[in-house]
Design a protein around this motif. Structure first.
Motif, mmCIF file in Angstrom:
data_model
loop_
_atom_site.group_PDB
_atom_site.id
_atom_site.type_symbol
_atom_site.label_atom_id
_atom_site.label_comp_id
_atom_site.label_asym_id
_atom_site.label_seq_id
_atom_site.Cartn_x
_atom_site.Cartn_y
_atom_site.Cartn_z
ATOM 1 N N ARG A 227 -8.333 4.386 2.783
ATOM 2 C CA ARG A 227 -8.605 4.117 4.198
ATOM 3 C C ARG A 227 -7.586 4.794 5.110
ATOM 4 N N TYR A 228 -6.782 5.644 4.556
ATOM 5 C CA TYR A 228 -5.789 6.445 5.270
ATOM 6 C C TYR A 228 -4.682 5.590 5.879
ATOM 7 N N ILE A 229 -4.341 4.518 5.198
ATOM 8 C CA ILE A 229 -3.162 3.743 5.559
ATOM 9 C C ILE A 229 -1.964 4.400 4.882
ATOM 10 N N LYS A 230 -0.952 4.713 5.673
ATOM 11 C CA LYS A 230 0.224 5.379 5.122
ATOM 12 C C LYS A 230 1.095 4.362 4.404
ATOM 13 N N ILE A 231 1.542 4.740 3.204
ATOM 14 C CA ILE A 231 2.270 3.842 2.316
ATOM 15 C C ILE A 231 3.636 4.430 1.973
ATOM 16 N N GLY A 232 4.641 3.555 1.881
ATOM 17 C CA GLY A 232 5.955 3.952 1.391
ATOM 18 C C GLY A 232 6.329 3.135 0.160
ATOM 19 N N ARG A 233 6.902 3.827 -0.843
ATOM 20 C CA ARG A 233 7.329 3.158 -2.084
ATOM 21 C C ARG A 233 8.747 3.600 -2.395
ATOM 22 N N LYS A 234 9.663 2.648 -2.532
ATOM 23 C CA LYS A 234 11.040 2.972 -2.830
ATOM 24 C C LYS A 234 11.143 3.465 -4.273
ATOM 25 N N GLY B 122 4.156 -5.518 2.910
ATOM 26 C CA GLY B 122 4.636 -5.657 4.276
ATOM 27 C C GLY B 122 4.747 -4.312 4.958
ATOM 28 N N ALA B 123 5.450 -4.310 6.085
ATOM 29 C CA ALA B 123 5.608 -3.090 6.861
ATOM 30 C C ALA B 123 6.987 -2.487 6.624
ATOM 31 N N LEU B 124 7.013 -1.171 6.391
ATOM 32 C CA LEU B 124 8.276 -0.444 6.266
ATOM 33 C C LEU B 124 8.705 0.067 7.639
ATOM 34 N N GLN B 125 7.782 0.670 8.352
ATOM 35 C CA GLN B 125 7.966 1.086 9.730
ATOM 36 C C GLN B 125 6.687 0.772 10.481
ATOM 37 N N ASP B 126 6.636 1.098 11.766
ATOM 38 C CA ASP B 126 5.453 0.781 12.561
ATOM 39 C C ASP B 126 4.179 1.357 11.948
ATOM 40 N N ASP B 127 4.262 2.579 11.403
ATOM 41 C CA ASP B 127 3.056 3.222 10.883
ATOM 42 C C ASP B 127 3.067 3.401 9.369
ATOM 43 N N ILE B 128 4.037 2.798 8.687
ATOM 44 C CA ILE B 128 4.125 2.925 7.225
ATOM 45 C C ILE B 128 4.213 1.536 6.607
ATOM 46 N N MET B 129 3.313 1.253 5.680
ATOM 47 C CA MET B 129 3.326 -0.028 4.981
ATOM 48 C C MET B 129 4.101 0.104 3.664
ATOM 49 N N LEU B 130 4.687 -0.991 3.234
ATOM 50 C CA LEU B 130 5.532 -1.019 2.043
ATOM 51 C C LEU B 130 4.784 -1.641 0.877
ATOM 52 N N VAL B 131 4.961 -1.062 -0.310
ATOM 53 C CA VAL B 131 4.346 -1.638 -1.505
ATOM 54 C C VAL B 131 5.429 -2.157 -2.445
ATOM 55 N N GLU B 132 5.019 -3.039 -3.323
ATOM 56 C CA GLU B 132 5.931 -3.696 -4.256
ATOM 57 C C GLU B 132 6.458 -2.703 -5.288
ATOM 58 N N GLU B 133 7.762 -2.784 -5.546
ATOM 59 C CA GLU B 133 8.345 -1.939 -6.586
ATOM 60 C C GLU B 133 7.919 -2.462 -7.946
ATOM 61 N N GLN B 134 7.547 -1.569 -8.831
ATOM 62 C CA GLN B 134 7.145 -1.934 -10.180
ATOM 63 C C GLN B 134 7.280 -0.725 -11.077
ATOM 64 N N LYS B 135 7.142 -0.948 -12.370
ATOM 65 C CA LYS B 135 7.227 0.167 -13.288
ATOM 66 C C LYS B 135 6.067 1.123 -13.049
ATOM 67 N N VAL B 136 6.363 2.389 -13.163
ATOM 68 C CA VAL B 136 5.364 3.409 -12.851
ATOM 69 C C VAL B 136 4.496 3.766 -14.039
ATOM 70 N N SER B 137 5.045 3.778 -15.212
ATOM 71 C CA SER B 137 4.353 4.347 -16.368
ATOM 72 C C SER B 137 3.039 3.660 -16.693
ATOM 73 N N GLN B 138 2.918 2.349 -16.350
ATOM 74 C CA GLN B 138 1.730 1.614 -16.755
ATOM 75 C C GLN B 138 0.551 1.812 -15.815
ATOM 76 N N ASN B 139 0.823 2.243 -14.592
ATOM 77 C CA ASN B 139 -0.312 2.370 -13.670
ATOM 78 C C ASN B 139 -0.415 3.752 -13.051
ATOM 79 N N MET B 140 0.268 4.715 -13.640
ATOM 80 C CA MET B 140 0.235 6.074 -13.114
ATOM 81 C C MET B 140 -1.080 6.748 -13.505
ATOM 82 N N LYS B 141 -1.690 7.437 -12.557
ATOM 83 C CA LYS B 141 -2.913 8.185 -12.816
ATOM 84 C C LYS B 141 -2.685 9.603 -12.381
ATOM 85 N N ASP B 142 -2.650 10.521 -13.330
ATOM 86 C CA ASP B 142 -2.414 11.942 -13.012
ATOM 87 C C ASP B 142 -3.737 12.638 -12.740
#
Length: 454
Positions: free
Chosen positions: A411-418, A434-454
């Motif tokens: 849906r073209y929502i901009k996302i930030g992941r630490k 939650g929100a990282l900045q006014d136009d960037i939403m924050l996602v939960e930190e988690q392990k990458v290897s299990q849900n990565m799709k190349d």
């Protein structure tokens, strides 16, 4: 081989065409250098949508000539197509190439350079005969250009048509781009297949008026094209450029909803939320009809991102008309709105209209709508907190002291992941927290290897 610096102005269509021109020139052996460096040749892909766009085009052409007075400065595109005598009289311009001849940029440039070297360009009038500007308003040929790649490997713009038949009263583009001309379906499919093979997972269909795709061949063909694109293995997302409200019907939305790769993100052009202003704009729909189109999309898609363009301060726009627009925008409740202050464009009917609105009033109204846009956009983004979203990551960005991976949802929502590392062109299933900045939403930190799709 000579060095070339390129600069693009204007829309996504111009951007696509500039990418193709750069590709053609590189294949011919030219060295591409940044525009702020001294170069042998400067190519500016111009825009003419407003008087300000014309001014910016002239500024870039003069900046290039000032940077290297001995360079060949080439003006390309829409400003060239409509500039007339202003182009011929501009001593900063050495060569011009109009629309529908951009694919021949290398050939035209080489002919010019050879004539210059041989001393056959005896005067400016003779030189300008080497320009290539066709009668764009009477051509039926679609200028086939093929893109094999761009910088990065996440999202690729694919041009499917050119031209416009609408003639809105404020718009010069039908005169700069001509009538609707649709690209052959097989050429589009071939280009997309190649882009997917080289790693692109998302394409954006673009054009001057993509809702008209196919009508020059007798019938609308956008759904037919989307059905075939949806079958391409390896392509994950199909995003649509700007649509006209008229294309949205129960049948259109119903069929579109069956294509799983089409993003539920629709840029539905509006321009005004007042019927009287729409009439003066020659927009050919009412606010009531527009609202029905939005309701259709919301029935067939889960919380689609509806975005739009709005012009404030159109000639004759009273305070009451503006308030009608303001109320209508809130009623529709858009995800994002691009707010433009009306810019008088010579050569259009609106430029000659009475009751031109002052710059002060335009600025005040624009500010009101921008504040409304920020609030509605924030409300839409926050409505997804706690849900899982798929994010296509595109780049790393440092915010404060922390590096974030930045991407977009369908849906073209901009996302930030630490996270450190290179996430580019990877799709993750994430939980929005939650929100990282006014136009960037924050996602939960988690392990990458299990849900990565190349």
């Amino acid at each position: 081989m000579k060095s070339i610096a390129l600069h693009n102005l204007g829309c996504k269509v111009n951007g696509y065409e500039m990418d193709v021109m750069q590709q053609i020139l590189q294949e011919k052996g030219y060295k591409i250098v940044p525009f702020d460096e001294k170069a042998d040749i400067y190519i500016i892909n111009t825009c003419t949508v407003t008087n300000i766009a014309d001014q910016k085009s002239r500024q870039m052409l003069h900046r290039a000539k000032k940077k290297n007075p001995d360079a060949v400065v080439v003006a390309v595109g829409c400003y060239v197509q409509t500039g007339g005598e202003k182009i011929a009289e501009d001593t900063a311009i050495d060569l011009v190439i109009g629309n529908n001849r951009k694919r021949d940029v290398a050939e035209i440039l080489e002919e010019y350079l050879a004539a210059k070297e041989n001393g056959t360009l005896s005067d400016r009038d003779r030189m300008l005969q080497s320009q290539t500007v066709i009668d764009i308003n009477h051509t039926k040929e679609y200028e086939e250009m093929k893109l094999t790649g761009t910088s990065g490997h996440t999202r690729a713009y694919v041009k499917i048509q050119d031209g416009c038949n609408q003639f809105c009263s404020y718009c010069i583009i039908p005169y700069a781009r001509g009538r609707v001309r649709s690209r052959r379906e097989e050429d589009i499919l071939t280009e997309v297949l190649h882009l997917v093979e080289t790693g692109y997972q998302e394409i954006v269909l673009t054009g001057i008026h993509i809702s008209s795709y196919g009508i020059d061949r007798g019938t609308p063909e956008l759904l037919q094209l989307l059905e075939k694109l949806n079958r391409i293995e390896g392509l994950r997302r199909i995003r649509l450029g700007s649509l006209e409200p008229g294309i949205v019907t129960e049948e259109f939305a119903g069929k579109l909803s069956l294509f799983s790769k089409v993003c539920p993100h629709f840029h539905l052009s509006l321009q005004s939320g007042c019927d009287e202003t729409l009439r003066r704009m020659n927009r050919r729909y009412t606010t009531g009809e527009y609202l029905k189109k939005v309701e259709i999309l919301r029935r067939y898609f889960d919380r689609p991102a509806i975005t739009t363009d709005v012009i404030v301060g159109f000639p004759g726009e009273t305070e009451d008309e503006f308030k009608s627009t303001e109320a209508f925008l809130e009623k529709v409740h858009f995800y994002e709105m691009h707010i433009f202050k009306y810019s008088r464009r010579q050569g259009t009917r609106a430029a000659a209209m009475e009751d031109q609105v002052s710059d002060q009033v335009k600025a005040e109204r624009s500010g009101r709508l921008m504040r409304l846009e920020q609030r509605m956009s924030q409300e839409y983004r926050q409505s997804f907190i706690g849900e899982n979203v798929e994010v296509l990551y595109e780049e790393a960005k440092k915010i404060g002291e922390t590096v974030y991976q930045i991407g977009h949802t369908v849906r073209y929502i901009k996302i930030g992941r630490k996270a450190q590392g290179d996430f580019r062109n990877r799709i993750l299933s994430e939980t929005l927290v939650g929100a990282l900045q006014d136009d960037i939403m924050l996602v939960e930190e988690q392990k990458v290897s299990q849900n990565m799709k190349d």
